[in-house]
Scaffold this motif. Sequence first.
Motif, PDB file in Angstrom:
ATOM      1  N   GLY A  67      51.775  14.745  -8.197  1.00 15.13           N
ATOM      2  CA  GLY A  67      50.586  15.377  -8.691  1.00 15.13           C
ATOM      3  C   GLY A  67      49.169  14.695  -8.620  1.00 15.13           C
ATOM      4  N   ILE A  68      49.330  13.524  -8.850  1.00 16.43           N
ATOM      5  CA  ILE A  68      48.060  12.594  -8.945  1.00 16.43           C
ATOM      6  C   ILE A  68      47.282  12.701  -7.572  1.00 16.43           C
ATOM      7  N   LEU A  69      48.412  12.352  -6.510  1.00 10.99           N
ATOM      8  CA  LEU A  69      47.843  12.128  -5.142  1.00 10.99           C
ATOM      9  C   LEU A  69      47.358  13.414  -4.592  1.00 10.99           C
ATOM     10  N   GLY A  70      48.297  14.696  -4.921  1.00 11.50           N
ATOM     11  CA  GLY A  70      47.915  15.936  -4.588  1.00 11.50           C
ATOM     12  C   GLY A  70      46.487  16.484  -5.210  1.00 11.50           C
ATOM     13  N   SER A  71      46.216  15.858  -6.513  1.00 10.92           N
ATOM     14  CA  SER A  71      44.949  16.147  -6.925  1.00 10.92           C
ATOM     15  C   SER A  71      43.729  15.380  -6.224  1.00 10.92           C
ATOM     16  N   TRP A  72      43.978  14.347  -5.779  1.00  5.07           N
ATOM     17  CA  TRP A  72      43.236  13.494  -4.867  1.00  5.07           C
ATOM     18  C   TRP A  72      42.962  14.409  -3.597  1.00  5.07           C
ATOM     19  N   LEU A  73      44.021  14.663  -2.958  1.00 10.73           N
ATOM     20  CA  LEU A  73      43.807  15.677  -1.748  1.00 10.73           C
ATOM     21  C   LEU A  73      43.054  16.798  -1.848  1.00 10.73           C
ATOM     22  N   GLY A  74      43.709  17.372  -3.124  1.00 10.72           N
ATOM     23  CA  GLY A  74      42.808  18.921  -3.567  1.00 10.72           C
ATOM     24  C   GLY A  74      41.227  18.570  -3.770  1.00 10.72           C
ATOM     25  N   GLY A  75      40.937  17.460  -4.130  1.00 12.98           N
ATOM     26  CA  GLY A  75      39.392  17.163  -4.157  1.00 12.98           C
ATOM     27  C   GLY A  75      38.608  17.310  -3.165  1.00 12.98           C
ATOM     28  N   PHE A  76      39.085  17.113  -1.895  1.00 12.40           N
ATOM     29  CA  PHE A  76      38.431  17.626  -0.745  1.00 12.40           C
ATOM     30  C   PHE A  76      38.428  19.104  -0.543  1.00 12.40           C
ATOM     31  N   LEU A  77      39.120  20.085  -1.442  1.00  9.68           N
ATOM     32  CA  LEU A  77      38.849  21.242  -1.362  1.00  9.68           C
ATOM     33  C   LEU A  77      37.760  21.873  -2.193  1.00  9.68           C
ATOM     34  N   GLY A  78      37.085  21.158  -2.751  1.00  9.60           N
ATOM     35  CA  GLY A  78      36.055  21.250  -4.058  1.00  9.60           C
ATOM     36  C   GLY A  78      36.567  21.263  -5.415  1.00  9.60           C
ATOM     37  N   ASP A  79      35.497  21.591  -6.265  1.00 13.05           N
ATOM     38  CA  ASP A  79      35.973  21.643  -7.771  1.00 13.05           C
ATOM     39  C   ASP A  79      35.695  23.159  -8.052  1.00 13.05           C
ATOM     40  N   TRP A  80      37.053  23.782  -8.365  1.00 15.35           N
ATOM     41  CA  TRP A  80      36.953  25.299  -8.512  1.00 15.35           C
ATOM     42  C   TRP A  80      38.419  25.266  -9.194  1.00 15.35           C
ATOM     43  N   GLY A  81      38.209  26.534  -9.925  1.00 17.98           N
ATOM     44  CA  GLY A  81      39.695  26.941 -10.925  1.00 17.98           C
ATOM     45  C   GLY A  81      39.526  26.163 -12.309  1.00 17.98           C
ATOM     46  N   PRO A  82      40.677  26.650 -13.003  1.00 16.76           N
ATOM     47  CA  PRO A  82      40.860  25.929 -14.435  1.00 16.76           C
ATOM     48  C   PRO A  82      40.855  24.310 -14.288  1.00 16.76           C
ATOM     49  N   ARG A  83      40.157  23.841 -15.117  1.00 17.23           N
ATOM     50  CA  ARG A  83      40.068  22.318 -15.259  1.00 17.23           C
ATOM     51  C   ARG A  83      41.012  21.907 -16.567  1.00 17.23           C
ATOM     52  N   VAL A  84      41.703  20.942 -16.243  1.00 16.98           N
ATOM     53  CA  VAL A  84      42.593  20.119 -17.755  1.00 16.98           C
ATOM     54  C   VAL A  84      42.406  18.881 -17.188  1.00 16.98           C
TER      55      VAL A  84
END
Length: 85
Positions: free
Chosen positions: A36-53
């Motif tokens: 989850g944490i590494l996926g979040s880091w990878l997903g950060g390259f897609l941009g900041d969109w969607g719900p935030r928790v």
Amino acid sequence: MSFIWMLIVGGIIGWLAGLIMGRDIPGGIIGNIIAGILGSWLGGFLGDWGPRVSDFYVLPSLIGAIVLIAIVSLVMRSMGGRTRS
């Protein structure tokens, strides 16, 4: 307190990604948190969109965790599939 939230949300994102992929993440709960944490880091390259928790944008984090699980599954399968004769 934010560190605890990061662990909880990272674990949930890793668990959801494992359910979506239909694959078990090696390492159990710790593996879910790491995915989850590494996926979040990878997903950060897609941009900041969607719900935030708790500093995690859920949708990019989930996509990143799915990609990470797919890569780990391919690597584990290729390592486990080889036998010496």
